[in-house]
Design a protein around this motif. Structure first.
Motif, PDB file in Angstrom:
ATOM      1  N   GLU A   1       0.882  -1.182   0.139  1.00  7.49           N
ATOM      2  CA  GLU A   1       0.031   0.073   0.204  1.00  7.49           C
ATOM      3  C   GLU A   1       1.013   1.245  -0.247  1.00  7.49           C
ATOM      4  N   LEU A   2       2.025   1.263   0.831  1.00  3.21           N
ATOM      5  CA  LEU A   2       2.941   2.497   1.003  1.00  3.21           C
ATOM      6  C   LEU A   2       3.495   2.550  -0.505  1.00  3.21           C
ATOM      7  N   VAL A   3       4.038   1.648  -1.300  1.00  3.48           N
ATOM      8  CA  VAL A   3       4.600   1.722  -2.498  1.00  3.48           C
ATOM      9  C   VAL A   3       3.443   2.225  -3.667  1.00  3.48           C
ATOM     10  N   GLU A   4       2.204   1.840  -3.625  1.00  2.00           N
ATOM     11  CA  GLU A   4       1.324   2.413  -4.316  1.00  2.00           C
ATOM     12  C   GLU A   4       1.001   3.755  -4.036  1.00  2.00           C
ATOM     13  N   HIS A   5       0.999   4.275  -2.934  1.00  2.00           N
ATOM     14  CA  HIS A   5       0.617   5.458  -2.310  1.00  2.00           C
ATOM     15  C   HIS A   5       1.576   6.385  -2.902  1.00  2.00           C
ATOM     16  N   LEU A   6       2.961   5.995  -2.725  1.00  2.00           N
ATOM     17  CA  LEU A   6       4.053   6.932  -3.093  1.00  2.00           C
ATOM     18  C   LEU A   6       4.212   6.933  -4.661  1.00  2.00           C
ATOM     19  N   THR A   7       4.055   5.981  -5.404  1.00  2.00           N
ATOM     20  CA  THR A   7       4.348   6.080  -6.688  1.00  2.00           C
ATOM     21  C   THR A   7       2.988   6.406  -7.753  1.00  2.00           C
ATOM     22  N   LEU A   8       1.817   6.193  -7.114  1.00  2.00           N
ATOM     23  CA  LEU A   8       0.660   6.702  -7.881  1.00  2.00           C
ATOM     24  C   LEU A   8      -0.268   7.864  -7.334  1.00  2.00           C
ATOM     25  N   LYS A   9      -0.258   8.015  -6.016  1.00  2.00           N
ATOM     26  CA  LYS A   9      -1.166   8.765  -5.288  1.00  2.00           C
ATOM     27  C   LYS A   9      -0.441  10.260  -4.954  1.00  2.00           C
ATOM     28  N   ASN A  10       0.670  10.169  -5.027  1.00  2.00           N
ATOM     29  CA  ASN A  10       1.518  11.233  -4.342  1.00  2.00           C
ATOM     30  C   ASN A  10       2.313  12.029  -5.404  1.00  2.00           C
ATOM     31  N   LEU A  11       2.291  13.297  -5.437  1.00  2.00           N
ATOM     32  CA  LEU A  11       3.071  13.906  -6.557  1.00  2.00           C
ATOM     33  C   LEU A  11       4.840  14.292  -5.994  1.00  2.00           C
ATOM     34  N   HIS A  12       4.839  14.003  -4.561  1.00  2.00           N
ATOM     35  CA  HIS A  12       6.283  14.351  -4.332  1.00  2.00           C
ATOM     36  C   HIS A  12       7.231  13.441  -4.942  1.00  2.00           C
TER      37      HIS A  12
ATOM     38  N   HIS B   1      10.520  14.807  -6.727  1.00  2.00           N
ATOM     39  CA  HIS B   1      11.868  14.286  -6.400  1.00  2.00           C
ATOM     40  C   HIS B   1      12.657  14.051  -7.582  1.00  2.00           C
ATOM     41  N   SER B   2      12.072  13.082  -8.333  1.00  2.00           N
ATOM     42  CA  SER B   2      12.747  12.414  -9.625  1.00  2.00           C
ATOM     43  C   SER B   2      13.152  13.488 -10.610  1.00  2.00           C
ATOM     44  N   LEU B   3      12.320  14.483 -10.790  1.00  2.00           N
ATOM     45  CA  LEU B   3      12.651  15.698 -11.432  1.00  2.00           C
ATOM     46  C   LEU B   3      13.676  16.418 -10.919  1.00  2.00           C
TER      47      LEU B   3
ATOM     48  N   ILE C   1      13.585  17.841   0.375  1.00  2.00           N
ATOM     49  CA  ILE C   1      13.142  17.051  -0.776  1.00  2.00           C
ATOM     50  C   ILE C   1      14.469  16.044  -1.322  1.00  2.00           C
ATOM     51  N   GLU C   2      15.797  16.626  -0.909  1.00  2.00           N
ATOM     52  CA  GLU C   2      16.937  15.864  -1.592  1.00  2.00           C
ATOM     53  C   GLU C   2      16.760  14.614  -0.406  1.00  2.00           C
ATOM     54  N   LYS C   3      16.630  14.525   0.664  1.00  2.00           N
ATOM     55  CA  LYS C   3      16.540  13.501   1.509  1.00  2.00           C
ATOM     56  C   LYS C   3      15.167  12.705   1.469  1.00  2.00           C
ATOM     57  N   TYR C   4      14.372  13.056   0.634  1.00  2.00           N
ATOM     58  CA  TYR C   4      12.975  12.169   0.554  1.00  2.00           C
ATOM     59  C   TYR C   4      13.166  10.923   0.455  1.00  2.00           C
ATOM     60  N   LEU C   5      13.792  10.502  -0.502  1.00  2.00           N
ATOM     61  CA  LEU C   5      13.859   8.901  -0.716  1.00  2.00           C
ATOM     62  C   LEU C   5      14.247   8.275   0.596  1.00  2.00           C
ATOM     63  N   GLN C   6      15.393   8.629   1.059  1.00  2.00           N
ATOM     64  CA  GLN C   6      16.165   8.113   2.146  1.00  2.00           C
ATOM     65  C   GLN C   6      15.074   7.768   3.178  1.00  2.00           C
ATOM     66  N   ALA C   7      14.139   8.913   3.559  1.00  2.00           N
ATOM     67  CA  ALA C   7      13.446   9.035   4.668  1.00  2.00           C
ATOM     68  C   ALA C   7      12.406   7.740   4.560  1.00  2.00           C
ATOM     69  N   HIS C   8      11.819   7.929   3.247  1.00  2.00           N
ATOM     70  CA  HIS C   8      10.831   6.779   3.001  1.00  2.00           C
ATOM     71  C   HIS C   8      11.336   5.180   2.744  1.00  2.00           C
ATOM     72  N   GLU C   9      12.568   5.086   2.422  1.00  2.00           N
ATOM     73  CA  GLU C   9      13.074   4.121   2.617  1.00  2.00           C
ATOM     74  C   GLU C   9      13.103   3.502   3.803  1.00  2.00           C
ATOM     75  N   ALA C  10      13.347   4.241   4.908  1.00  2.00           N
ATOM     76  CA  ALA C  10      13.320   3.968   6.505  1.00  2.00           C
ATOM     77  C   ALA C  10      11.884   3.260   6.818  1.00  2.00           C
ATOM     78  N   THR C  11      10.890   4.157   6.277  1.00  2.00           N
ATOM     79  CA  THR C  11       9.714   3.675   6.546  1.00  2.00           C
ATOM     80  C   THR C  11       8.994   2.339   5.676  1.00  2.00           C
ATOM     81  N   LEU C  12       9.724   2.037   4.687  1.00  2.00           N
ATOM     82  CA  LEU C  12       9.373   0.925   3.918  1.00  2.00           C
ATOM     83  C   LEU C  12       9.882  -0.345   4.597  1.00  2.00           C
ATOM     84  N   TRP C  13      11.402  -0.060   5.138  1.00  2.00           N
ATOM     85  CA  TRP C  13      11.860  -1.186   5.640  1.00  2.00           C
ATOM     86  C   TRP C  13      11.194  -1.408   7.281  1.00  2.00           C
ATOM     87  N   GLN C  14      10.782  -0.496   7.798  1.00  2.00           N
ATOM     88  CA  GLN C  14      10.007  -0.590   9.048  1.00  2.00           C
ATOM     89  C   GLN C  14       8.613  -1.423   8.937  1.00  2.00           C
TER      90      GLN C  14
END
Length: 883
Positions: free
Chosen positions: A656-667, A671-673, A697-710
């Protein structure tokens, strides 16, 4: 005179007597009516006493006679105020009928017939005040529907039919009456009667008529479906299409299908399919009358509702009804002989609507694979659809028999059917030459509806494998022409053409090169704009244009180069600045794909935001903040409106988190751009708050990697899975690393706040230091001027003070000369020459001319004749300094 007065008095007396007589007559009528009402109520009270008193409970003859008298007295309807007495009477009389006392049947029927008339109101709001009494009397009347005596059933059903309709025969729209009907047991009693079976035809017709009136309301239609009354309505169709029972049953089914979506699911049985197949087949063979054809079409519409549910599809193959539909709908176009009656193949409106409805039903049945195979194998149905679009068969009998308007409607229907069917048999459509026929038909038609149907079909065809090459450059050129000619084609035609163009060029370099060769990118870029009209459209043109850019430009180096030269990237940035949130997803994703090209990436880095004239990074940071505000607003809405807290990212499962981050969230897309652009590209142009946000924004991916591992760890623990030691160590290390990165981020943000505060303190210190320096310089200047003043009279001091305000350069020059004179290195002649040189200077003249003065020559002219009005003041200053 006396006689005249007497005559007048006589006329006046006669008029007075006449008026009193009318009043007396009116009062007499009212009194008589009141007396009759009292007598009626006494009769009801007497009857209640006769029925309930133990001494008179067995006086049946007297009770029957009283009932007959009441029926005659209340021929215009019962009073609402007497309903509570009526309820008691109906219960006792009904009990006697149930005991087998047949002498009470006719009086009971008479009372029920009187209930078919509206209840008499004595005041306007009496119905609202007696809601409970009305509910009770309706409940009692409904109980007689399940009686075993047909006469009582007919009377009770007639009373309920009258109560369910208005005087005009329409459904009763008064809300309280609907509530009474909903709380009644009418439908439940009808269901009990149906379950007993073996109904008299008159009773069945009356009960179906009552069901028809009740089925017009959504809530009651739902009750009819729940009480399984629809199955009996289907069985009633077998009475024959010429009977009135069949007509009423079709209307009941239609109302319930339309008002209750679940009704079609309940009727999705083999028995229902067989009954419909039998009745419709009989109508196709023997239904010659106009009313028979109308009934046939109504049955097909009900069948359309049933065909929307997959449950019933297989039964139409087993009973052969699908074959009947295919053969009948394509009989005129078929070259194979069939047994379809010519009476159903006319051009009348009924037969024409039958043909269109059958085509609709066949398209719905095509969702079943077995049905689709049978449709594909039929010898004339698919070729018949293509025939109506082929201009080579304009004079075919199947087309000539219809009027021009009918031909157009049938062609629209054929295009709509092919949109559904072609993706399921693309090879057959190519074998029939369908693509060439559609392109030719599109080029020769000028009507919007037909063009729109062709374009919708091409959108579906262009997605299919091999169809892009089959359509090729001709289709691409036609689409570009439709998009460019804005004045000749309406908006929806150009938008559909652009969609077709995007599908034709998706992953097809040959068609992409044709677009650039025909200068189609110009038309594409022109539509990348958010205008006022876009805000009211369900699907904006800019959305279709960005999709076309993704399919035509991205990945094609030549098209990317032309897109850069023609300002396409700048148009995307302008669109991103103005478009709503749903379109920002597509625009940012498209830009991420475009900046894979190094030239476009460098151009994007140099572009400026249109409003603030800042780099694109500034725009992306603003969009990031707007997305944060949107998320907070959605959480607030859910909490205030639904009382539900939205699930936070920390509480989501991994998928659910991956779907939320990739499809429902503009952040994630922003970040990719920014990763492509580089976070240091425009950092110097940002203020402190923007720098902090950019760092987050630069550290956005690292922060959500931590959430995903948790989330991974939590799910493993919930499922009772214990990783092996190496995997567990890897998980723990990743979690620790991400947590450390999060702490580092918070520490760096605190340092940035501290640096920002220190910088503000330094700017404040420099500001006050500058003020102190200016104040000290001013004081020193005043001190030096005051020390350099010569000792003179009071008048000279005042004059010198005035001169120092008007001519400070003159004062400075004079003081310098005075210093030279005091040192023995200057003379009075040099001082005079320098003063005159200063006054002759053009800048000094302008300064003098701009200062107001009160010295005016009396003659209106200056001393030299060309000086300003302030010239007198200048000469006075020269004379004073020379002296």
């Amino acid at each position: 005179s006396m006689a005249g007065q007497g005559g007048g008095g006589g006329e006046g007396a006669q008029g007075a007597v006449g008026g009193s007589r009318r009043d007396v007559e009116k009062q007499g009528k009212t009194t008589k009516q009141d007396e009759d009402d009292v007598v009626k109520r006494d009769m009801l009270s007497t009857l209640v006493m006769l029925l309930t008193n133990k001494h008179s409970a067995e006086l049946y003859d007297r009770q029957v006679k009283t009932l007959m008298r009441i029926s005659k007295a209340y021929s215009d309807g019962f009073f609402i105020a007497d309903i509570h007495k009526l309820v008691q009477i109906f219960k006792h009389v009904g009990g006697r009928v149930d005991q087998g006392m047949t002498e009470f049947v006719e009086p009971l029927c008479d009372l029920l017939n009187i209930c078919s008339k509206p209840f008499v109101k004595q005041i306007a709001s009496e119905e609202y005040r007696n809601f409970d009494s009305l509910s009770e009397i309706v409940q009692v009347i409904c109980s007689f529907i399940s009686s075993k005596i047909p006469e009582i059933q007919l009377s009770a059903a007639a009373a309920m039919i009258a109560y369910s309709t208005t005087d005009e025969g329409l459904p009763a729209s008064i809300s309280f009456r609907n509530q009474i009907l909903e709380s009644s047991s009418a439908i439940e009693n009808i269901g009990q009667v149906f379950q007993r079976g073996e109904l008299d035809k008159k009773v069945l017709l009356q009960l179906l008529q009552l069901l028809l009136e009740l089925s017009r309301r959504n809530e009651l239609a739902a009750q009819i479906s729940q009480q399984n009354c629809l199955e009996y309505a289907v069985e009633a169709l077998l009475h024959g299409f010429k009977s009135h029972i069949c007509v009423i049953s079709v209307e009941i089914l239609w109302n319930c299908m339309e008002n209750v979506p679940s009704a079609a699911e309940r009727l999705g049985t083999k028995r229902t399919a067989d009954v419909f197949a039998q009745v419709i087949t009989d109508l196709l063979k023997e239904g010659y009358r106009s009313q028979d054809k109308e009934l046939r079409n109504e049955l097909l519409l009900v069948l359309h509702y049933l065909a929307e549910k997959d449950k019933i599809h297989e039964f139409f193959i087993a009973n052969g009804f699908l074959e009947t539909l295919l053969t009948t709908s394509s009989a005129s176009e078929s070259e194979v002989r069939n047994d379809v009656k010519s009476s159903v193949l006319t051009s009348s409106s009924e037969d024409f609507e039958m043909k269109r409805t059958m085509m609709h039903i066949i398209c719905l049945l095509s969702e079943n694979p077995a049905c689709m195979d049978r449709i594909k194998q039929h010898h004339s149905f698919i070729p018949g659809l293509v025939l109506h679009l082929d201009e080579r068969y304009v004079n075919h009998l199947a087309r000539k028999k219809f009027s021009r308007q009918q031909q157009r409607q049938l062609q629209i229907e054929c295009l709509s059917s092919l949109v559904i069917l072609v993706p399921k048999f693309p090879d057959l459509f190519i074998q029939l030459g369908g693509l060439a026929i559609i392109l030719q038909f599109l080029s020769e038609q000028s009507e919007e509806s037909l063009r729109s149907g062709c374009l919708r079909l091409l959108i579906q065809c262009a997605k299919l494998p091999g169809f892009q090459e089959e359509l090729g450059g001709k289709a691409v050129a036609m689409m570009i022409s439709l998009v460019k000619e804005q004045s000749m084609h309406p908006f929806h035609i150009r938008q559909d053409a652009l969609s077709v163009l995007a599908r034709l060029c998706e992953n097809c370099p040959a068609n992409q090169n044709i677009v650039s060769a025909l200068e189609g990118l110009d038309a594409l870029i022109e539509n990348i704009e958010w205008t006022v009209e876009e805000t009211i459209r369900m699907e904006p043109m800019s959305l279709t244009a960005v999709d076309a850019v993704w399919c035509i430009v991205c990945g094609n180096r030549e098209n990317e180069r032309l897109f850069e030269q023609k300002g396409g990237l700048e148009a995307l940035v302008l669109l991103l600045d103005k478009c709503p949130r749903f379109l920002q997803f597509l625009v940012v994703s498209c830009m991420c794909q475009l900046v894979e090209n190094q030239g476009l990436l460098e151009q994007l880095r140099t572009l400026r935001e249109p409003v603030a004239n800042k780099a694109v990074t500034h725009l992306l940071i603003r969009l990031w903040r707007e997305e944060e505000d949107y998320i907070l607003q959605e959480e607030r809405k859910e909490l205030e409106i639904r009382g539900v807290n939205l699930r936070r990212e920390e509480d989501m499962r991994s998928g659910e988190l991956v779907e939320h981050l990739t499809l429902k969230n503009l952040h994630t897309k922003i970040h990719s751009l920014l990763v492509k652009l580089g976070f240091d590209t425009a950092r110097d142009e940002l203020d402190t708050e923007e720098k902090k946000k950019l760092f987050q924004i630069e550290k956005y991916l690292q922060a959500h990697e931590a959430t995903l591992w948790q989330a991974f760890n939590k799910e493993l623990a919930e499922e009772g899975i214990r990783p092996v030691t190496p995997d567990r160590r890897i998980l723990e290390r990743r979690v620790d690393e991400n947590m450390a990165a999060q702490e580092e981020l918070e520490e760096q943000l605190e340092n940035m706040d501290a640096q920002h505060e220190a910088g503000e303190q330094e700017e404040l210190r420099q500001f006050f230091q500058q003020i102190h320096q200016e104040e000290l310089a001013r004081k020193n200047t005043v001190k030096r001027v005051s020390q350099a003043l010569p000792t003179s009279t009071r008048t000279k001091i005042i004059v010198d003070s005035h001169k120092s305000q008007i001519y400070p350069p003159l004062i400075a020059t004079t003081r310098g000369l005075e210093e030279k004179t005091n040192d023995g290195r200057g003379s009075r002649t040099e001082r005079k020459d320098n003063v005159e040189e200063f006054l002759r200077d053009s800048a000094t003249s302008k300064l003098v001319a701009s200062r107001p003065t009160s010295a005016r020559p009396k003659s209106g002219k200056s001393v030299e004749g060309s000086q300003t009005p302030a010239g007198a003041g200048v000469n006075a200053a020269i004379a004073l300094r020379a002296s």
